[in-house]
Structures are given as C-alpha cells and as structure tokens.
Design a protein around this motif. Structure first.
Motif, PDB file in Angstrom:
ATOM      1  N   ALA A 287      77.144 -66.853 -17.004  1.00 42.19           N
ATOM      2  CA  ALA A 287      75.951 -67.362 -17.314  1.00 42.19           C
ATOM      3  C   ALA A 287      74.978 -67.756 -15.946  1.00 42.19           C
ATOM      4  O   ALA A 287      73.867 -67.611 -15.929  1.00 42.19           O
ATOM      5  CB  ALA A 287      75.928 -68.651 -18.148  1.00 42.19           C
ATOM      6  N   THR A 288      76.051 -68.153 -14.793  1.00 44.46           N
ATOM      7  CA  THR A 288      75.238 -68.386 -13.510  1.00 44.46           C
ATOM      8  C   THR A 288      74.723 -67.145 -12.976  1.00 44.46           C
ATOM      9  O   THR A 288      73.428 -67.178 -12.409  1.00 44.46           O
ATOM     10  CB  THR A 288      76.347 -69.237 -12.719  1.00 44.46           C
ATOM     11  OG1 THR A 288      77.056 -70.212 -13.284  1.00 44.46           O
ATOM     12  CG2 THR A 288      75.825 -69.112 -11.368  1.00 44.46           C
ATOM     13  N   ILE A 289      75.098 -65.950 -12.914  1.00 44.13           N
ATOM     14  CA  ILE A 289      74.885 -64.964 -12.392  1.00 44.13           C
ATOM     15  C   ILE A 289      73.704 -64.183 -13.457  1.00 44.13           C
ATOM     16  O   ILE A 289      72.803 -63.487 -12.754  1.00 44.13           O
ATOM     17  CB  ILE A 289      76.083 -63.967 -12.224  1.00 44.13           C
ATOM     18  CG1 ILE A 289      75.506 -62.911 -10.804  1.00 44.13           C
ATOM     19  CG2 ILE A 289      76.303 -63.177 -13.556  1.00 44.13           C
ATOM     20  CD1 ILE A 289      75.243 -63.460  -9.886  1.00 44.13           C
TER      21      ILE A 289
ATOM     22  N   GLN B 238      79.646 -56.348 -14.699  1.00 42.62           N
ATOM     23  CA  GLN B 238      80.400 -56.200 -13.876  1.00 42.62           C
ATOM     24  C   GLN B 238      81.406 -57.303 -13.442  1.00 42.62           C
ATOM     25  O   GLN B 238      82.540 -57.181 -13.173  1.00 42.62           O
ATOM     26  CB  GLN B 238      79.670 -55.604 -12.523  1.00 42.62           C
ATOM     27  CG  GLN B 238      79.091 -54.183 -13.006  1.00 42.62           C
ATOM     28  CD  GLN B 238      78.096 -53.666 -11.796  1.00 42.62           C
ATOM     29  OE1 GLN B 238      77.662 -54.731 -10.832  1.00 42.62           O
ATOM     30  NE2 GLN B 238      77.586 -52.549 -11.780  1.00 42.62           N
ATOM     31  N   ILE B 239      80.647 -58.352 -13.383  1.00 41.13           N
ATOM     32  CA  ILE B 239      81.194 -59.753 -12.997  1.00 41.13           C
ATOM     33  C   ILE B 239      82.469 -60.172 -14.046  1.00 41.13           C
ATOM     34  O   ILE B 239      83.491 -60.422 -13.755  1.00 41.13           O
ATOM     35  CB  ILE B 239      80.489 -60.835 -12.818  1.00 41.13           C
ATOM     36  CG1 ILE B 239      79.323 -60.663 -11.570  1.00 41.13           C
ATOM     37  CG2 ILE B 239      80.988 -62.219 -12.540  1.00 41.13           C
ATOM     38  CD1 ILE B 239      80.104 -60.349 -10.311  1.00 41.13           C
ATOM     39  N   ALA B 240      81.982 -59.924 -15.327  1.00 37.78           N
ATOM     40  CA  ALA B 240      82.921 -60.285 -16.499  1.00 37.78           C
ATOM     41  C   ALA B 240      84.173 -59.342 -16.261  1.00 37.78           C
ATOM     42  O   ALA B 240      85.272 -59.703 -16.351  1.00 37.78           O
ATOM     43  CB  ALA B 240      82.221 -60.147 -17.701  1.00 37.78           C
TER      44      ALA B 240
ATOM     45  N   THR C 185      73.706 -77.007 -17.638  1.00 35.76           N
ATOM     46  CA  THR C 185      72.936 -75.830 -17.342  1.00 35.76           C
ATOM     47  C   THR C 185      73.266 -75.274 -16.058  1.00 35.76           C
ATOM     48  O   THR C 185      73.650 -76.010 -15.117  1.00 35.76           O
ATOM     49  CB  THR C 185      71.227 -76.084 -17.040  1.00 35.76           C
ATOM     50  OG1 THR C 185      70.706 -74.864 -16.876  1.00 35.76           O
ATOM     51  CG2 THR C 185      70.925 -77.168 -16.018  1.00 35.76           C
ATOM     52  N   VAL C 186      73.039 -73.945 -15.843  1.00 37.85           N
ATOM     53  CA  VAL C 186      73.501 -73.417 -14.507  1.00 37.85           C
ATOM     54  C   VAL C 186      72.379 -72.623 -14.000  1.00 37.85           C
ATOM     55  O   VAL C 186      72.589 -71.502 -13.253  1.00 37.85           O
ATOM     56  CB  VAL C 186      74.737 -72.505 -14.601  1.00 37.85           C
ATOM     57  CG1 VAL C 186      76.004 -73.371 -14.776  1.00 37.85           C
ATOM     58  CG2 VAL C 186      74.697 -71.386 -15.812  1.00 37.85           C
TER      59      VAL C 186
END
Length: 270
Positions: free
Chosen positions: A189-191, A140-142, A75-76
């Motif tokens: 997933a983390t963000i 945006q991160i992707a 999990t993150v």
C-alpha cells in the motif's frame, strides 16, 4: 530511541544525535535522513559518524509502517509521510534543515521541500526522482517480499539473502526465527500511491539547492537524471557513484559522505 506521536495517533520512532562539542557551533546544521521502502533508521549507521564529525546534528526515524514505528498506521499516503517529516522537524524546533532521502524516502523528501520550502535549506535525493508512473512496481515489490524465506534461521542467512548487513539488522527475532519488522500489505500500500503518477510539478516547484545522487548500477536512470537537470537547470547537481547500486548509502557510504561533505559539495549547483 525517542518517540513522537503524529496527529492520527501513529507513533514515530526517531534518533536525534548532536555533533561532538569540538565540532559544533551553538546551532549546528541539521540533516534529516529518510530511508526507503521496507527499511529502517539503522541503515544510516555507516554514514552517521562522518556526518556528525562534519558538524551536522543528525536526525533519523523509522517511517510509519516501518521498524519500531507503528506497524499498521491508519494511512500510508504520501501526504501522511510528508506530514510526519514536517511534524518531527517542528516538534524538535528545527529550522532550515538539509533533508536526505533514499528511494521512497527521497520522494518524501522532495514532496516536503516542494510543499514546505520554509523548512528545507537543501535537498539530497539518493536514487530518487520524479519519474513515473510505474504501475508494475507494487506487484514487483509483492513478489520480492513473498520470495523472502521467512522466518530466517539466523542473521547470517538473512544477510546472505538480502545482500546487506543493515537489512538483516532490520529484522526482529521471534521464537521461530527472524522476521521483517513490517507488514507485507502495508508495504505494498505504501508504494502503490508513490508509483501511480509522476511528480514533475513538485520537482519544478523546488526552491532549494538540490543534489541528486545516482548509483551507477542503481535504478535511477541517466535519462531521468538528465530530464531533472533539463527541467530545473538552476539549483540542481547530479553525481554518479559508479560502483553503487540502488542502496548507495549501504554500498558506498564513504563515497556518499564525501559527496555530501567534501570540497565539491560547496560547488554551486547548476
């Protein structure tokens, strides 16, 4: 490097550096450093010598999913990141630490201090605040990660593209070139949870003195910083490092160090 195993089996790689004997009391103050999304503990290399000289024991680690820690942890979640920081503090036998977090690491630091006030003596948030939600950020991160021309052909190419030598040092060399030491989907997933809501209740529950550091060219807005002061006028101080962007610790490490350790650091917070 050292390794600690979390309750869910995730391996966390950390560094624990004592201050020079000439500067350290029997029990030196400890500062825990938490990097941002897609970062690594080596980002603190420019700041660490000054912190050691100032008498701090310096502990830093690669967050789950980052660097030399488990790349694809079970999990993150925000709760898991907070549990990692809490577990490391407890396993090292630390008490009442200063926690410094940048960006995502700042969110982790704030949630840790809010949920476990007995562990945190003071808090330093660098380009991090409670604001949100911002559901556009994961996309945006992707897009940003997908724009990386990986594999990079050299560290120099990576430094030019990423903008900081420390970011380039976070890559790993493979036969075909230099690659990120993280999984793209894990970063997204983390963000995602972090940007799904605001964290004002956690901010307002903080019990420790808190220093908020904005980069003058960074992402933490003056409006959000002002709202942080309005909602928690006592115990909070805001400093702007004008020539720094979001990565204040990389852009202006000496100014950040002076903010943390200089005479003004002893001024009472509001």
């Amino acid at each position: 490097m050292n390794h600690a195993t979390m309750q869910d089996g995730t391996s966390i790689t950390y560094r624990d550096e004592p201050p020079p004997l000439s500067h350290s009391p029997d029990q030196p103050r400890t500062i825990l450093l938490l990097h941002g999304l897609a970062g690594h503990l080596g980002e603190w290399d420019a700041l660490t010598p000054g912190l050691l000289t100032a008498g701090f024991r310096v502990v830093s680690y690669d967050a789950r999913g980052h660097g030399a820690s488990t790349r694809r942890p079970p999990t993150v979640s925000r709760a898991a990141h907070v549990a990692d920081a809490r577990t490391l503090i407890q396993e090292l036998g630390l008490s009442r630490v200063t926690v410094l977090g940048q960006s995502m690491g700042g969110n982790t630091a704030m949630l840790l201090a809010s949920a476990h006030p007995e562990l945190v003596a003071s808090l330093i948030l660098v380009e991090a605040g409670p604001g949100g939600p911002n559901p556009a950020v994961p996309t945006q991160i992707a897009d940003w990660l997908d724009s990386w021309p990986t594999p990079f052909t050299s560290v120099a190419q990576a430094e030019t593209f990423l903008g900081h030598e420390a970011w380039a040092r976070g890559l790993e060399e493979r036969p075909d070139g230099w690659h990120p030491r993280f999984d793209r989907d894990t970063m997204i997933a983390t963000i995602t949870e972090l940007t799904a809501r605001a964290y004002w209740p956690e901010w307002e529950r903080l019990a420790c003195p808190t220093l908020v550091v904005r980069g003058g060219k960074g992402a933490l807005s003056a409006e959000e910083a002002a709202e942080m002061l309005r909602r928690r006028a006592r115990g909070t101080r805001v400093v702007v490092i004008r020539d720094a962007g979001h990565d204040v610790h990389l852009d202006r490490p000496d100014d950040l160090l002076a903010t943390i350790t200089g005479p003004d650091a002893r001024r009472p917070t509001r």
